[in-house]
Design an enzyme around this catalytic site. Structure first.
Site, PDB file in Angstrom:
ATOM      1  N   ASN A  48       0.816  -1.214   0.000  1.00  0.00           N
ATOM      2  CA  ASN A  48       0.000   0.000   0.000  1.00  0.00           C
ATOM      3  C   ASN A  48       0.853   1.269   0.000  1.00  0.00           C
ATOM      4  O   ASN A  48       0.405   2.316   0.410  1.00  0.00           O
ATOM      5  CB  ASN A  48      -0.901   0.002   1.242  1.00  0.00           C
ATOM      6  CG  ASN A  48      -1.716  -1.270   1.346  1.00  0.00           C
ATOM      7  OD1 ASN A  48      -2.464  -1.612   0.442  1.00  0.00           O
ATOM      8  ND2 ASN A  48      -1.552  -1.994   2.440  1.00  0.00           N
ATOM      9  N   HIS A 134     -13.925  -1.563   6.836  1.00  0.00           N
ATOM     10  CA  HIS A 134     -12.775  -2.296   7.368  1.00  0.00           C
ATOM     11  C   HIS A 134     -13.040  -2.818   8.785  1.00  0.00           C
ATOM     12  O   HIS A 134     -13.739  -2.189   9.580  1.00  0.00           O
ATOM     13  CB  HIS A 134     -11.588  -1.331   7.398  1.00  0.00           C
ATOM     14  CG  HIS A 134     -10.259  -1.960   7.647  1.00  0.00           C
ATOM     15  ND1 HIS A 134      -9.733  -2.097   8.902  1.00  0.00           N
ATOM     16  CD2 HIS A 134      -9.350  -2.477   6.793  1.00  0.00           C
ATOM     17  CE1 HIS A 134      -8.540  -2.661   8.819  1.00  0.00           C
ATOM     18  NE2 HIS A 134      -8.278  -2.908   7.543  1.00  0.00           N
ATOM     19  N   GLU A 178     -15.556   4.258   4.305  1.00  0.00           N
ATOM     20  CA  GLU A 178     -14.191   4.493   3.851  1.00  0.00           C
ATOM     21  C   GLU A 178     -14.277   5.416   2.649  1.00  0.00           C
ATOM     22  O   GLU A 178     -15.286   5.403   1.950  1.00  0.00           O
ATOM     23  CB  GLU A 178     -13.525   3.162   3.442  1.00  0.00           C
ATOM     24  CG  GLU A 178     -13.231   2.290   4.637  1.00  0.00           C
ATOM     25  CD  GLU A 178     -12.705   0.898   4.263  1.00  0.00           C
ATOM     26  OE1 GLU A 178     -11.889   0.787   3.338  1.00  0.00           O
ATOM     27  OE2 GLU A 178     -13.128  -0.062   4.920  1.00  0.00           O
ATOM     28  N   SER A 182     -10.919  -0.659   0.909  1.00  0.00           N
ATOM     29  CA  SER A 182      -9.602  -1.293   0.919  1.00  0.00           C
ATOM     30  C   SER A 182      -9.542  -2.569   0.093  1.00  0.00           C
ATOM     31  O   SER A 182      -8.491  -2.930  -0.403  1.00  0.00           O
ATOM     32  CB  SER A 182      -9.162  -1.572   2.352  1.00  0.00           C
ATOM     33  OG  SER A 182     -10.056  -2.453   2.983  1.00  0.00           O
ATOM     34  N   ASP A 207     -12.876   6.949   6.690  1.00  0.00           N
ATOM     35  CA  ASP A 207     -11.538   6.376   6.842  1.00  0.00           C
ATOM     36  C   ASP A 207     -10.833   6.478   5.493  1.00  0.00           C
ATOM     37  O   ASP A 207     -11.246   5.863   4.511  1.00  0.00           O
ATOM     38  CB  ASP A 207     -11.655   4.918   7.298  1.00  0.00           C
ATOM     39  CG  ASP A 207     -10.293   4.296   7.593  1.00  0.00           C
ATOM     40  OD1 ASP A 207      -9.286   4.737   6.992  1.00  0.00           O
ATOM     41  OD2 ASP A 207     -10.236   3.361   8.414  1.00  0.00           O
ATOM     42  N   HIS A 210      -6.853   4.515   2.186  1.00  0.00           N
ATOM     43  CA  HIS A 210      -6.380   4.243   0.825  1.00  0.00           C
ATOM     44  C   HIS A 210      -6.614   5.402  -0.138  1.00  0.00           C
ATOM     45  O   HIS A 210      -6.497   5.237  -1.347  1.00  0.00           O
ATOM     46  CB  HIS A 210      -7.027   2.966   0.285  1.00  0.00           C
ATOM     47  CG  HIS A 210      -6.666   1.786   1.116  1.00  0.00           C
ATOM     48  ND1 HIS A 210      -5.475   1.105   0.970  1.00  0.00           N
ATOM     49  CD2 HIS A 210      -7.305   1.197   2.153  1.00  0.00           C
ATOM     50  CE1 HIS A 210      -5.412   0.141   1.865  1.00  0.00           C
ATOM     51  NE2 HIS A 210      -6.501   0.171   2.598  1.00  0.00           N
ATOM     52  N   LYS A 231       0.469   3.636   5.094  1.00  0.00           N
ATOM     53  CA  LYS A 231       0.262   3.198   3.700  1.00  0.00           C
ATOM     54  C   LYS A 231       0.797   4.249   2.739  1.00  0.00           C
ATOM     55  O   LYS A 231       1.986   4.264   2.482  1.00  0.00           O
ATOM     56  CB  LYS A 231      -1.218   2.871   3.507  1.00  0.00           C
ATOM     57  CG  LYS A 231      -1.580   1.618   4.306  1.00  0.00           C
ATOM     58  CD  LYS A 231      -3.044   1.290   4.340  1.00  0.00           C
ATOM     59  CE  LYS A 231      -3.247   0.056   5.222  1.00  0.00           C
ATOM     60  NZ  LYS A 231      -4.646  -0.129   5.606  1.00  0.00           N
TER      61      LYS A 231
HETATM   62  C1  LIG Z   1      -5.086  -0.583   6.877  1.00  0.00           C
HETATM   63  C2  LIG Z   1      -6.327   0.057   7.319  1.00  0.00           C
HETATM   64  C3  LIG Z   1      -6.470   0.520   8.620  1.00  0.00           C
HETATM   65  C4  LIG Z   1      -5.430   0.265   9.680  1.00  0.00           C
HETATM   66  O1  LIG Z   1      -4.370   1.124   9.597  1.00  0.00           O
HETATM   67  P1  LIG Z   1      -2.979   0.656  10.262  1.00  0.00           P
HETATM   68  O2  LIG Z   1      -2.193   1.913  10.373  1.00  0.00           O
HETATM   69  O3  LIG Z   1      -2.398  -0.350   9.346  1.00  0.00           O
HETATM   70  O4  LIG Z   1      -3.328   0.072  11.601  1.00  0.00           O
HETATM   71  C5  LIG Z   1      -7.616   1.195   8.962  1.00  0.00           C
HETATM   72  N1  LIG Z   1      -8.610   1.386   8.065  1.00  0.00           N
HETATM   73  C6  LIG Z   1      -8.517   0.935   6.806  1.00  0.00           C
HETATM   74  C7  LIG Z   1      -9.638   1.192   5.870  1.00  0.00           C
HETATM   75  C8  LIG Z   1      -7.383   0.250   6.389  1.00  0.00           C
HETATM   76  O5  LIG Z   1      -7.303  -0.231   5.160  1.00  0.00           O
END
Ligand SMILES: *Cc1c(COP(=O)(O)O)cnc(C)c1O
Length: 375
Positions: A48, A134, A178, A182, A207, A210, A231
């Site tokens: 990512n 997620h 989101e 993801s 969130d 991505h 990411k």
């Molecule tokens: C990867 C991810 C997370 C977690 O983030 P980390 O920093 O890896 O703990 C949270 N929300 C989504 C949508 C993700 O893809």
């Protein structure tokens, strides 16, 4: 043998029989587009790090410099003595990038979600969440004790129906989505959800794990933005951006913020530097999506909306087969299986970065076509 041990053994066998037992491999990056897995090097469509910032020479130099100056660990939580001045610069950059008054950095994206959601809502409140959010948003919602209902994926009408049906029976309401999903790579109708939130006296929490760097924040309005530094930013940690009032409240109430040690200083400096690089390189911002679009066009798939493309195959077993055949051809593309994704939608999750060349993309396309033509 304790009964729990027997149960654990049976469960592991059950996972194996379903083709769903997970095991760990070791990987390290050998170039912006290649990974070494155990003893072999692969062209990777697997991580990512969309802008290849995790290995950017300037980010590395900045983290080294910081280690030499301050050491590694911060030795205490932020409310004790762990709140290093490097947090200030990082949080200013994050707030700026989302157009909010303030931001707060947590230990990881996961810790952010399981801290922020229960801090904001609880018993007697309502959470209305997209069906495909997620796991850590779900965990945050469950931990909160609020009533959780789910709307059809990316469907504001379904969200509106749930608001009409449930909103008046609860005190406060949080809508969760989101920005970029993801596992599916599609983009949420964020502006519509934001206006529904305003109409029904709710907050929209998005969130952006991505989406960071891919979209202008004006097109992605929210009351509360959460995300990760792990990411697109290539470092580690999580963040929430919101009004100063909300951030002040979270400092007082988010348990995963209060009861956990501050991040290492090189991570804080590296993340701030990576964001600055991204802000100053508008030319690389489109590249991950453009690469994903090229792939979807060549493969006759629905056009990519982000840097993530799901290549849906079917059963876990079939997805593992295709992934294994790609591996034989020195390409890494992870098979994602239930329960991470719904039953019979096991898939390859392909991620594209700014560093993939046309050559890399064409190699993936040619080999994937060969494998699926022969299946
Ligand atoms: C990867 C991810 C997370 C977690 O983030 P980390 O920093 O890896 O703990 C949270 N929300 C989504 C949508 C993700 O893809």
């Amino acid at each position: 043998m304790p009964s729990l041990e027997k149960y654990i053994q049976d469960q592991l066998e059950f996972f194996s029989n379903k083709g769903q037992r997970r095991i760990l491999h070791h990987y390290h990056k050998t170039s912006p587009t290649t990974l070494q897995k155990e003893n072999k090097e692969y062209l990777s469509f697997n991580d990512n790090d969309y802008f290849n910032l995790s290995t950017h020479p300037e980010v590395i130099a900045r983290t080294k410099e910081t280690i030499e100056q301050y050491g590694i660990g911060t030795r205490a939580s932020r409310l004790q003595s762990g709140n290093h001045p490097l947090y200030r610069a990082l949080e200013n950059l994050l707030a700026q990038s989302k157009g909010t008054e303030a931001s707060l950095v947590f230990g990881s994206g996961y810790l952010t979600n399981i801290g922020v959601i229960p801090a904001l809502v609880g018993k007697g409140d309502l959470i209305i969440a997209d069906k495909l959010i997620h796991a850590c948003l779900i965990d945050g919602a469950k931990l909160s004790g609020a009533k959780l209902v789910r709307f059809s994926h990316n469907d504001p009408t379904s969200c509106q129906r749930l608001l009409q049906k449930h909103r008046r029976h609860y005190r406060h309401c949080l809508i969760l989505t989101e920005t970029v999903f993801s596992m599916d790579g599609d983009v949420a109708p964020v502006a519509k959800l934001f206006s529904l939130a305003n109409q029904f006296d709710a907050y929209l929490l998005t969130d952006d794990a991505h989406g960071f760097g891919l979209f202008d924040h004006h097109t992605m309005p929210a009351h509360i933005h959460v995300g990760t530094l792990s990411k697109a930013i290539g470092c580690y940690g999580g963040y929430v951006c919101a009004s100063q009032t909300i951030i002040d409240y979270l400092i007082n109430t988010a348990r995963s913020f209060i009861y956990s040690t501050a991040l290492p200083t090189p991570i804080l400096a590296g993340a701030a530097h990576a964001i600055t690089i991204l802000n100053n390189s508008s030319h690389i911002k489109r590249q991950p999506i453009d690469n994903a679009i090229y792939f979807t066009k060549e493969m006759d798939l629905p056009l990519a909306q982000s840097a993530i493309v799901p290549y849906i195959i079917g059963t876990s077993y079939q997805a593992l087969q295709v992934s294994a055949q790609l591996e034989k051809n020195n390409i890494l593309a992870q098979a994602i299986r239930p329960p991470t994704v719904p039953l019979n939608t096991a898939r390859l999750r392909l991620t594209f970065s700014a560093a993939h060349t046309k050559n890399d993309l064409n190699k993936l396309i040619r080999i994937l076509k060969e494998i699926t033509d022969n299946a």
